[in-house]
Structure formats: C-alpha cells, structure tokens
Design a protein around this motif. Structure first.
Motif, PDB file in Angstrom:
ATOM      1  N   PRO A 171       0.786  -1.222   0.000  1.00 20.23           N
ATOM      2  CA  PRO A 171       0.000   0.000   0.000  1.00 20.23           C
ATOM      3  C   PRO A 171       0.828   1.288   0.000  1.00 20.23           C
ATOM      4  N   GLU A 172       2.129   1.180   0.274  1.00 18.84           N
ATOM      5  CA  GLU A 172       3.001   2.346   0.191  1.00 18.84           C
ATOM      6  C   GLU A 172       4.396   1.885  -0.214  1.00 18.84           C
ATOM      7  N   ILE A 173       5.189   2.799  -0.735  1.00 19.10           N
ATOM      8  CA  ILE A 173       6.552   2.461  -1.129  1.00 19.10           C
ATOM      9  C   ILE A 173       7.386   2.249   0.132  1.00 19.10           C
ATOM     10  N   LEU A 174       8.015   1.075   0.198  1.00 18.94           N
ATOM     11  CA  LEU A 174       8.772   0.697   1.387  1.00 18.94           C
ATOM     12  C   LEU A 174       9.954  -0.164   0.976  1.00 18.94           C
ATOM     13  N   LEU A 175      11.139   0.221   1.404  1.00 20.88           N
ATOM     14  CA  LEU A 175      12.321  -0.602   1.172  1.00 20.88           C
ATOM     15  C   LEU A 175      12.234  -1.806   2.103  1.00 20.88           C
ATOM     16  N   GLU A 176      12.059  -2.989   1.527  1.00 23.12           N
ATOM     17  CA  GLU A 176      11.922  -4.194   2.344  1.00 23.12           C
ATOM     18  C   GLU A 176      13.260  -4.880   2.591  1.00 23.12           C
ATOM     19  N   LYS A 177      14.113  -4.918   1.562  1.00 24.58           N
ATOM     20  CA  LYS A 177      15.424  -5.557   1.689  1.00 24.58           C
ATOM     21  C   LYS A 177      16.465  -4.747   0.938  1.00 24.58           C
ATOM     22  N   ASN A 178      17.658  -4.697   1.480  1.00 24.60           N
ATOM     23  CA  ASN A 178      18.773  -4.003   0.826  1.00 24.60           C
ATOM     24  C   ASN A 178      20.039  -4.811   1.038  1.00 24.60           C
ATOM     25  N   TYR A 179      20.637  -5.208  -0.051  1.00 21.17           N
ATOM     26  CA  TYR A 179      21.881  -5.967  -0.009  1.00 21.17           C
ATOM     27  C   TYR A 179      22.956  -5.201  -0.768  1.00 21.17           C
TER      28      TYR A 179
END
Length: 77
Positions: free
Chosen positions: A39-47
């Motif tokens: 429902p909104e832009i969200l950084l879920e994972k960052n490698y």
C-alpha cells in the motif's frame, strides 16, 4: 525474470513467480534490493546499496510508480 525498467544502471525487474504485496526488485552490479509498492513504497530488503543509492532508487520508483504498477498487473493478473 522480467526487466521492466533500466535507468542509470539500475535494473528494475520481477521474478516469474512473484506474490503479493505488489513489489519490485532492483539490481546494480553486485547490489540488490526489494521495494514494496503497495500500500506504500517501502524498502523491504537491501543488499549492498549505499544510502545515496537507495534514495535514488526510491526517487526512480516514485517517478515511474504508475508504470511499475501497470507492468505488475500486465505480468501477474
């Protein structure tokens, strides 16, 4: 794997077996990330992306948001 956008070396793509919530993967060199779009832009994972790169990725996602959502629905609906 379906590439839907390529900007400044960032490759935005979906895997063929995606699932909800609507999201996009991004890769550049050895770094990768996953961002939820709804429902909104969200950084879920960052490698491996540096904070400035994450900011640029989010900026690109915001700028091309409608296009990315459209491509998700074309691919998975």
């Amino acid at each position: 794997m379906r590439t839907v956008l390529l900007i400044n070396g960032f490759r935005f793509f979906f895997y063929s077996n995606e699932h909800l919530p609507i999201h996009i993967h991004v890769k550049k060199a050895e770094a990768a990330a996953k961002l939820v779009l709804e429902p909104e832009i969200l950084l879920e994972k960052n490698y491996g992306f540096k904070p400035a790169e994450v900011s640029k990725i989010v900026e690109i996602v915001v700028e091309h948001y409608e296009y990315l959502i459209e491509k998700w629905h074309e691919t998975f609906d």
